[in-house]
Motif scaffolding. Structure first.
Motif, PDB file in Angstrom:
ATOM      1  N   GLY A 226       0.787  -1.219   0.000  1.00 32.66           N
ATOM      2  CA  GLY A 226       0.000   0.000   0.000  1.00 32.66           C
ATOM      3  C   GLY A 226       0.819   1.268   0.000  1.00 32.66           C
ATOM      4  N   MET A 227       2.093   1.151  -0.378  1.00 30.16           N
ATOM      5  CA  MET A 227       2.907   2.366  -0.398  1.00 30.16           C
ATOM      6  C   MET A 227       2.546   3.210  -1.625  1.00 30.16           C
ATOM      7  SD  MET A 227       6.511   0.781  -1.610  1.00 30.16           S
ATOM      8  CE  MET A 227       6.656  -0.098  -3.156  1.00 30.16           C
ATOM      9  N   ALA A 228       2.901   4.483  -1.534  1.00 31.15           N
ATOM     10  CA  ALA A 228       2.710   5.354  -2.685  1.00 31.15           C
ATOM     11  C   ALA A 228       3.977   5.298  -3.517  1.00 31.15           C
ATOM     12  CB  ALA A 228       2.454   6.774  -2.219  1.00 31.15           C
ATOM     13  N   MET A 229       3.844   5.492  -4.821  1.00 35.14           N
ATOM     14  CA  MET A 229       5.036   5.432  -5.670  1.00 35.14           C
ATOM     15  C   MET A 229       5.096   6.670  -6.548  1.00 35.14           C
ATOM     16  SD  MET A 229       6.604   2.280  -7.694  1.00 35.14           S
ATOM     17  CE  MET A 229       5.349   1.895  -8.854  1.00 35.14           C
ATOM     18  N   LEU A 230       6.274   7.293  -6.555  1.00 33.44           N
ATOM     19  CA  LEU A 230       6.521   8.385  -7.487  1.00 33.44           C
ATOM     20  C   LEU A 230       7.374   7.809  -8.597  1.00 33.44           C
ATOM     21  CD1 LEU A 230       6.397  11.384  -8.221  1.00 33.44           C
ATOM     22  CD2 LEU A 230       8.477  11.717  -6.904  1.00 33.44           C
ATOM     23  N   LEU A 231       6.789   7.687  -9.769  1.00 37.24           N
ATOM     24  CA  LEU A 231       7.471   7.033 -10.884  1.00 37.24           C
ATOM     25  C   LEU A 231       7.950   8.097 -11.856  1.00 37.24           C
ATOM     26  CD1 LEU A 231       8.055   4.295 -12.374  1.00 37.24           C
ATOM     27  CD2 LEU A 231       5.944   4.709 -13.593  1.00 37.24           C
ATOM     28  N   ILE A 232       9.258   8.136 -12.053  1.00 40.41           N
ATOM     29  CA  ILE A 232       9.818   9.129 -12.957  1.00 40.41           C
ATOM     30  C   ILE A 232      10.199   8.432 -14.247  1.00 40.41           C
ATOM     31  CG2 ILE A 232      11.841  10.583 -13.267  1.00 40.41           C
ATOM     32  CD1 ILE A 232      11.379  11.030 -10.172  1.00 40.41           C
ATOM     33  N   THR A 233       9.674   8.892 -15.353  1.00 35.61           N
ATOM     34  CA  THR A 233       9.936   8.171 -16.600  1.00 35.61           C
ATOM     35  C   THR A 233       9.773   9.098 -17.798  1.00 35.61           C
ATOM     36  OG1 THR A 233       9.325   6.254 -17.918  1.00 35.61           O
ATOM     37  CG2 THR A 233       7.544   7.396 -16.823  1.00 35.61           C
ATOM     38  N   HIS A 234      10.361   8.680 -18.901  1.00 40.01           N
ATOM     39  CA  HIS A 234      10.163   9.407 -20.148  1.00 40.01           C
ATOM     40  C   HIS A 234       9.294   8.582 -21.086  1.00 40.01           C
ATOM     41  CE1 HIS A 234      13.136   6.444 -21.208  1.00 40.01           C
ATOM     42  NE2 HIS A 234      12.758   6.614 -22.448  1.00 40.01           N
ATOM     43  N   ASP A 235       8.875   7.390 -20.606  1.00 46.24           N
ATOM     44  CA  ASP A 235       8.280   6.404 -21.494  1.00 46.24           C
ATOM     45  C   ASP A 235       6.759   6.379 -21.297  1.00 46.24           C
ATOM     46  OD1 ASP A 235       7.450   4.141 -22.816  1.00 46.24           O
ATOM     47  OD2 ASP A 235       9.218   2.970 -22.254  1.00 46.24           O
ATOM     48  N   LEU A 236       6.033   6.837 -22.315  1.00 49.60           N
ATOM     49  CA  LEU A 236       4.582   6.866 -22.224  1.00 49.60           C
ATOM     50  C   LEU A 236       4.010   5.467 -22.008  1.00 49.60           C
ATOM     51  CD1 LEU A 236       3.659   9.471 -24.950  1.00 49.60           C
ATOM     52  CD2 LEU A 236       2.839   9.480 -22.604  1.00 49.60           C
ATOM     53  N   GLY A 237       4.681   4.462 -22.568  1.00 51.75           N
ATOM     54  CA  GLY A 237       4.216   3.093 -22.405  1.00 51.75           C
ATOM     55  C   GLY A 237       4.247   2.667 -20.947  1.00 51.75           C
ATOM     56  N   VAL A 238       5.331   3.009 -20.262  1.00 57.08           N
ATOM     57  CA  VAL A 238       5.441   2.674 -18.845  1.00 57.08           C
ATOM     58  C   VAL A 238       4.375   3.403 -18.046  1.00 57.08           C
ATOM     59  CG1 VAL A 238       6.926   2.882 -16.825  1.00 57.08           C
ATOM     60  CG2 VAL A 238       7.894   2.126 -18.988  1.00 57.08           C
ATOM     61  N   VAL A 239       4.143   4.671 -18.389  1.00 65.67           N
ATOM     62  CA  VAL A 239       3.102   5.438 -17.706  1.00 65.67           C
ATOM     63  C   VAL A 239       1.757   4.749 -17.888  1.00 65.67           C
ATOM     64  CG1 VAL A 239       1.835   7.614 -17.703  1.00 65.67           C
ATOM     65  CG2 VAL A 239       4.313   7.621 -17.925  1.00 65.67           C
ATOM     66  N   SER A 623       4.762  -8.807 -26.674  1.00 66.71           N
ATOM     67  CA  SER A 623       3.751  -8.577 -25.644  1.00 66.71           C
ATOM     68  C   SER A 623       4.339  -7.830 -24.455  1.00 66.71           C
ATOM     69  CB  SER A 623       3.141  -9.897 -25.190  1.00 66.71           C
ATOM     70  OG  SER A 623       4.026 -10.536 -24.295  1.00 66.71           O
ATOM     71  N   ALA A 624       5.678  -7.853 -24.332  1.00 63.20           N
ATOM     72  CA  ALA A 624       6.304  -7.187 -23.185  1.00 63.20           C
ATOM     73  C   ALA A 624       6.385  -5.686 -23.369  1.00 63.20           C
ATOM     74  CB  ALA A 624       7.696  -7.763 -22.944  1.00 63.20           C
ATOM     75  N   VAL A 625       6.269  -5.210 -24.612  1.00 62.84           N
ATOM     76  CA  VAL A 625       6.383  -3.774 -24.846  1.00 62.84           C
ATOM     77  C   VAL A 625       5.149  -3.091 -24.273  1.00 62.84           C
ATOM     78  CG1 VAL A 625       6.558  -1.979 -26.578  1.00 62.84           C
ATOM     79  CG2 VAL A 625       7.647  -4.187 -26.954  1.00 62.84           C
ATOM     80  N   PRO A 626       5.345  -2.138 -23.353  1.00 64.86           N
ATOM     81  CA  PRO A 626       4.174  -1.453 -22.805  1.00 64.86           C
ATOM     82  C   PRO A 626       3.507  -0.630 -23.904  1.00 64.86           C
ATOM     83  CG  PRO A 626       6.172  -0.918 -21.571  1.00 64.86           C
ATOM     84  CD  PRO A 626       6.595  -1.612 -22.818  1.00 64.86           C
ATOM     85  N   ARG A 627       2.206  -0.805 -24.067  1.00 65.25           N
ATOM     86  CA  ARG A 627       1.484  -0.130 -25.147  1.00 65.25           C
ATOM     87  C   ARG A 627       0.841   1.138 -24.623  1.00 65.25           C
ATOM     88  NH1 ARG A 627       2.187  -1.472 -30.489  1.00 65.25           N
ATOM     89  NH2 ARG A 627       3.403  -3.356 -30.327  1.00 65.25           N
ATOM     90  N   VAL A 628       0.922   2.192 -25.413  1.00 62.76           N
ATOM     91  CA  VAL A 628       0.348   3.462 -25.001  1.00 62.76           C
ATOM     92  C   VAL A 628      -1.163   3.355 -24.926  1.00 62.76           C
ATOM     93  CG1 VAL A 628       0.048   5.844 -25.677  1.00 62.76           C
ATOM     94  CG2 VAL A 628       2.253   4.752 -25.927  1.00 62.76           C
ATOM     95  N   ASP A 629      -1.769   2.558 -25.834  1.00 67.64           N
ATOM     96  CA  ASP A 629      -3.230   2.463 -25.823  1.00 67.64           C
ATOM     97  C   ASP A 629      -3.744   1.632 -24.659  1.00 67.64           C
ATOM     98  OD1 ASP A 629      -2.559  -0.090 -26.690  1.00 67.64           O
ATOM     99  OD2 ASP A 629      -2.780   0.464 -28.795  1.00 67.64           O
ATOM    100  N   GLY A 630      -2.817   1.034 -23.901  1.00 69.65           N
ATOM    101  CA  GLY A 630      -3.234   0.301 -22.717  1.00 69.65           C
ATOM    102  C   GLY A 630      -3.813  -1.064 -23.032  1.00 69.65           C
ATOM    103  N   GLY A 631      -4.537  -1.203 -24.136  1.00 71.21           N
ATOM    104  CA  GLY A 631      -5.180  -2.478 -24.447  1.00 71.21           C
ATOM    105  C   GLY A 631      -4.190  -3.491 -24.967  1.00 71.21           C
TER     106      GLY A 631
END
Lengths: 695, 325
Positions: A226-239, A623-631
């Motif tokens: 239940g911790m909060a996470m501050l995620l710093i990234t340049h990658d929209l896929g990761v977001v 399948s491992a590539v994070p997709r921006v469309d989320g789906g």
């Protein structure tokens, strides 16, 4: 109140007074992931480091507050700050390889956190405060850790998915792979049971299949603790995969804040929209990427009005004069005049001419073969003993065959360590191949004398990954460009070459006058343009591009990819594109070869291979590539990591990680099977059903 | 590791042969056996016969490198070089021109050398590292600047000045310790204090500044940031994380000189009248005693090679990534 960390008007200044972070405010809630998205130099890492008060020497916080519980982190005495760091706020960093102490065992490094902040019994001892220092911890001077602490270390390592933890705690970081090291970093961060985890580009240095594992681990631990996470990234896929809330940073300010849902369905700020448009994607087809012109402004030369105005195609006079206020629009915050009363009406008008379809028609697919590589092998000897006898070989490249047609692009895709770069260098004869054949324009290159090889050098050139390291810092751009031409006798006399250089600079989108400057005066994207100009100077027919955009930001990457495509169109160039980035492959390549542990496992036309991957490895990679469309659908998680090419597994190299491995996979390496179209695959799954097409 | 050591020792043989040849060549370029004989016999008694007799007695009556009169292999073996070199590899250094056993001289003279060099080395190392760590801890503050300034000043002064100035102040004006001399055992302590202190002070500038640079480079690395992010205090970060990593580059320069401590210091020993190996070498050079010079150069080379091997071994102790094979 579920708010666990609040940042208010944080301002950080460099020694020269320039603000790298300018009035940043946001809040983290329990169990939530807050992503700070931005390109390099936008101040996101500095923001994270100031929360921990770990700013580099000279950089200081000039204003604002960071509320953690009922205290302000920025005003705590250093002694109490030590209890906050690692205890209530933990952090993991980008480069797991550099972020662990190389000379201490993994167990020792985790134990250190337990001794400082460790829960239960250890924390009682940790209460005693040492004069002038931080909380006293019992450190066994022998370097061995106590039984209880050791037990807890093993638990933590097991929790982050490191197999055989009791043995691993006695190992040193260099004995672990990159993904394992990042897991150790996470274990270390979790050891203090922090309320907030700051993850600064936690997966940027990792391969996609490993990235998928680490992101999954971060999500799981968050759900558990239940911790909060501050995620710093340049990658929209990761977001897209990780964040609940997102703030987009540009030039030291947050320009947009929204929930993930809002941001991906309706980005408000023109910069955010541009970021989405700059992502390479197959569905975009032949349309060029929407590159953002120019570069992020430096902190000491901020534009007077909106900081994005000089690069914004929607900017009008007001944007250049007055900095926009922060505004809330339907629960989504944005810093842009478009959403102020002054900008009413303008918001609707989408920028015209975003895409010119058919601008880059695909080159004729029936072209003659320019480069033909067959059964290329590069083996490095392993030597041991008094007499340095060879005891084994590292099969870095083990039988690679491919062809590239004139004016075509072939992508060689694989994770780090699969031998793709070595293969590229061996084709150029920069590394002597052990066996095989490389024919360039019909001429066999292997075995050519040094002199005969020089004559061929002009035909093929290489563009390297890191434009910061691949240009000689002591040479002017003109000298860099001239060197190759002079050496290979291209371009006539010195005066004629100067003219050629001017043309080259213009061709790659730089001004001709810039050739008198030194590489350090250029940004990363501009340097990569220079590297491309250098390669083009000798009129090559083939460019081997080794991860040419992986060191660049998304918006700049789009500029370079567009440039490469335009140049191919103009000059009929062929590219061998070595990359791990599948999105780039989709955008640029006609054909693709997927490499695993020194061999090509699947190949064919890009649309076929990426559209319907058949090899389990290709499927997992995609399948491992994070997709921006989320789906993204079902993600295939690969267990473990690529084995060492010194000891490839028996049978199919991929079988230890393959979710569909059969008995035969453990015994023999599969031959090549032709599937419909151009697609060919090395996998036993298809061997029987389709029938063998040559071994 | 054993295989590595054996290989390194095998490499040492050609190095030693080369060093020997070079010393031999350099010495005889400026000296002929005739010169040596004249030097030894003194100006008055020099006659051609006496020179020939001296050369025959001391084994210098053969050609230097190539004997045209001999036959077969003896063209090479019947020369001064081979006769004098081969025994060297068995650490048989022969006799000096005044007829004393060089090996025995080395055996007695190495103790005074060590008595100065060992404390100088260890006290110095501890002091330099402490000083450098302090400057690193206070980096960017006035203390750091003052420390660096002090180092530069100390570095810029010639070591001769420290010796002469120290002898003048401490011995001549204040009469705390004798100016020079040596006595074995505890009696010798009063003779050792001044040269050791002066040696240590003379090294502060260069070494502390160099170590500070190494520490500063480590302090800015990512793993140090991780250590701070754990909540360790700056002092603990320095001692637990930085020190061990910084030792790796420091070892390169330090371990290699440990075996050479036997050889003593040319300057200190001659100024303080210490009968060690340093002053022995200086005297031999002045006397043009080839046997001693060559023995000392050979010994120096052997110890240097041992030092290099020790350096490699010490890496395996501080850096788990290093495996010798």
């Amino acid at each position: 109140m579920s708010e666990i960390l609040g940042v208010d008007g944080l301002t950080v200044r460099l020694p020269n007074g320039a603000a790298v972070v300018d009035g940043v405010s946001f809040a983290l809630r329990r169990g939530e992931t807050f992503a700070l998205l931005g390109e390099s130099g936008c101040g996101k890492s500095v923001t994270a480091l100031s929360l921990m008060r770990l700013l580099p020497d000279g950089v200081r916080v000039a204003g604002g507050a960071v509320r953690l519980g009922d205290s302000d982190v920025l005003t705590l005495p250093e002694r109490e700050m030590c209890a906050v760091r690692g205890g209530r706020l933990a952090m993991i960093f980008q480069e797991p390889g550099l972020s662990l102490n190389p000379v201490l065992t993994v167990g020792r490094q985790i134990a250190e956190v337990l001794e400082l902040h460790g829960g239960d019994q250890a924390s009682v001892q940790a209460e005693t405060v040492e004069a002038g220092g931080c909380s006293r911890a019992r450190l066994d001077q022998s370097g061995e850790v106590g039984i209880e602490v050791e037990q807890r270390c093993i638990e933590l390592l097991t929790q982050v998915g490191i197999p055989d933890a009791p043995r691993r705690i006695h190992e040193y970081p260099f004995q672990l792979s990159g993904g394992m090291k990042q897991r150790v970093m996470i274990a270390m961060a979790l050891a203090g049971a922090p309320g907030v985890l700051i993850a600064d580009e936690p997966t940027t240095a990792l391969d996609v299949t490993i990235q998928a594992q680490v992101l999954q681990l971060l999500r799981d631990t968050q759900a558990e603790s239940g911790m909060a996470m501050l995620l710093i990234t340049h990658d929209l896929g990761v977001v897209a995969e990780m964040a609940h809330q997102v703030a987009v940073m540009y030039a030291g300010q947050i320009v947009e804040r929204a929930s993930r849902q809002q941001l991906f369905t309706q980005p408000l700020h023109p910069y955010t929209r541009k970021l989405f448009a700059a992502l390479p994607d197959a569905r975009r087809g032949a349309a060029p990427l929407e590159a953002i012109p120019g570069n992020v402004p430096t902190p000491d030369a901020m534009p007077p009005g909106c900081r994005f105005a000089p690069r914004c195609d929607r900017a009008w006079a007001l944007c250049h004069e007055r900095a926009p206020e922060w505004r809330e629009v339907d629960g989504q915050g944005v810093r842009c005049h478009l959403y102020a009363p002054e900008g009413a009406g303008r918001e609707q008008g989408e920028a015209a001419g975003a895409a010119e379809p058919g601008f880059y028609p695909a080159p004729d697919s029936r072209s003659h073969t320019l480069l033909e590589v067959s059964n290329l092998q590069v083996h490095f000897p392993i030597r041991r003993g008094v007499l340095q006898r060879q005891v084994g070989v590292v099969r870095a490249v083990d039988g690679v065959s491919l062809e590239i047609g004139a004016g075509r692009t072939l992508a060689l895709v694989g994770e780090s360590g699969c031998g793709k770069t070595t293969a590229g260098k061996a084709m150029l004869q920069l590394i002597a191949p052990t066996a095989g054949s490389v024919r360039f324009g019909g001429q066999e290159l292997i075995g050519l004398s040094a002199q005969a090889l020089r004559a061929q050098r002009a035909g093929m050139q290489m563009v390297f990954q890191d434009p910061y390291a691949s240009l000689n810092p002591r040479m002017r751009v003109a000298e860099i460009l001239d060197e190759g031409m002079a050496a290979l006798g291209v371009g006539g006399d010195s005066a004629a070459r100067q003219g050629l250089m001017d043309a080259l600079m213009e061709q790659v989108g730089l001004s001709a006058a810039a050739k008198w400057r030194y590489p350090h005066e250029f940004s990363g994207g501009q340097r990569q343009r220079i590297a491309i100009a250098r390669a083009l100077a000798v009129n090559p027919q083939l460019l081997i591009c080794d991860e040419p955009t992986s060191a660049l930001d998304v918006s700049v990457q789009a500029q370079i990819l567009n440039l490469l495509r335009a140049l191919q169109q103009e000059l009929e160039l062929s590219y061998l594109f070595i990359t791990h980035n599948l999105a780039v492959v989709e955008y640029l390549a006609h054909e693709v070869c997927v490499m695993y542990l020194g061999r090509i496992v699947e190949r064919g036309a890009t649309a076929e291979v990426l559209g319907a991957p058949r090899h389990p490895y290709t499927q997992a990679l995609l399948s491992a590539v994070p997709r921006v469309d989320g789906g993204s659908g079902q993600v295939i998680r690969l267990a473990g990591e690529m084995p060492s090419p010194a000891h490839p597994p028996q049978g199919c190299h991929f079988h230890p990680r393959c979710p569909q491995a059969m008995t035969i996979c453990r015994e023999t390496y599969p031959g090549e099977t032709a599937l419909g179209g151009t697609q060919r695959v090395h996998c036993h799954l298809y061997a029987e059903s389709v029938g063998r097409a040559g071994d | 590791m054993l295989a590595y050591l054996i290989r390194r020792l095998l490499y040492a043989i050609p190095i030693l042969v080369g060093v020997n040849l070079l010393t031999f060549a350099l010495f005889f370029v400026v000296n002929t056996p005739d010169d040596m004989a004249r030097m030894q016999l003194g100006i008055k008694r020099v006659t051609p016969e006496a020179i020939e007799k001296w050369k025959a007695q001391h084994g210098y009556d053969k050609p230097l490198l190539f004997n045209a009169q001999a036959a077969g292999v003896e063209k090479f073996t019947e020369t001064i070089f081979v006769e004098r070199s081969v025994s060297m590899f068995a650490f048989d250094f022969g006799y000096s021109d005044d007829g004393r056993s060089i090996s025995r001289e080395i055996g007695t003279r190495m103790w005074p050398s060590l008595a100065i060099a060992l404390p100088n080395f260890f006290v110095g190392l501890a002091l330099y590292i402490t000083f450098a760590l302090l400057m690193t801890l206070f980096r960017g503050t006035a203390l750091d600047v003052a420390g660096v300034a002090l180092c530069v000043v100390l570095m810029s002064i010639s070591s001769l000045f420290y010796i002469i100035g120290g002898q003048f102040l401490v011995s001549k004006l204040w009469h705390w310790v004798p100016i020079s001399g040596y006595a074995p055992g505890l009696d010798g302590l009063k003779f050792l204090v001044l040269p050791v202190i002066i040696g240590v002070i003379g090294g502060i500038g260069g070494n502390a500044r160099w170590y500070r640079t190494i520490f500063l480079e480590e302090v800015n690395k990512d793993y140090v940031r991780t250590a701070r992010a754990k909540g360790l205090s700056e002092i603990k970060v320095l001692f637990r994380h930085v020190l061990k990593n910084a030792l790796i580059p420091i070892l390169t320069g330090v371990v290699v000189v440990i075996p050479l401590l036997f050889m003593g210091s040319l300057l200190t020993e001659s100024f303080f009248g210490i009968p060690g190996l340093g002053s022995y070498t200086i005297d031999a050079i002045n006397m043009q005693d080839f046997n001693i010079v060559r023995a000392m150069v050979f010994l120096g080379s052997v110890l240097y090679i041992v030092g290099l091997i020790l350096t490699d071994i010490s890496y395996t102790l501080v850096d788990p990534r290093v495996r010798l094979q």
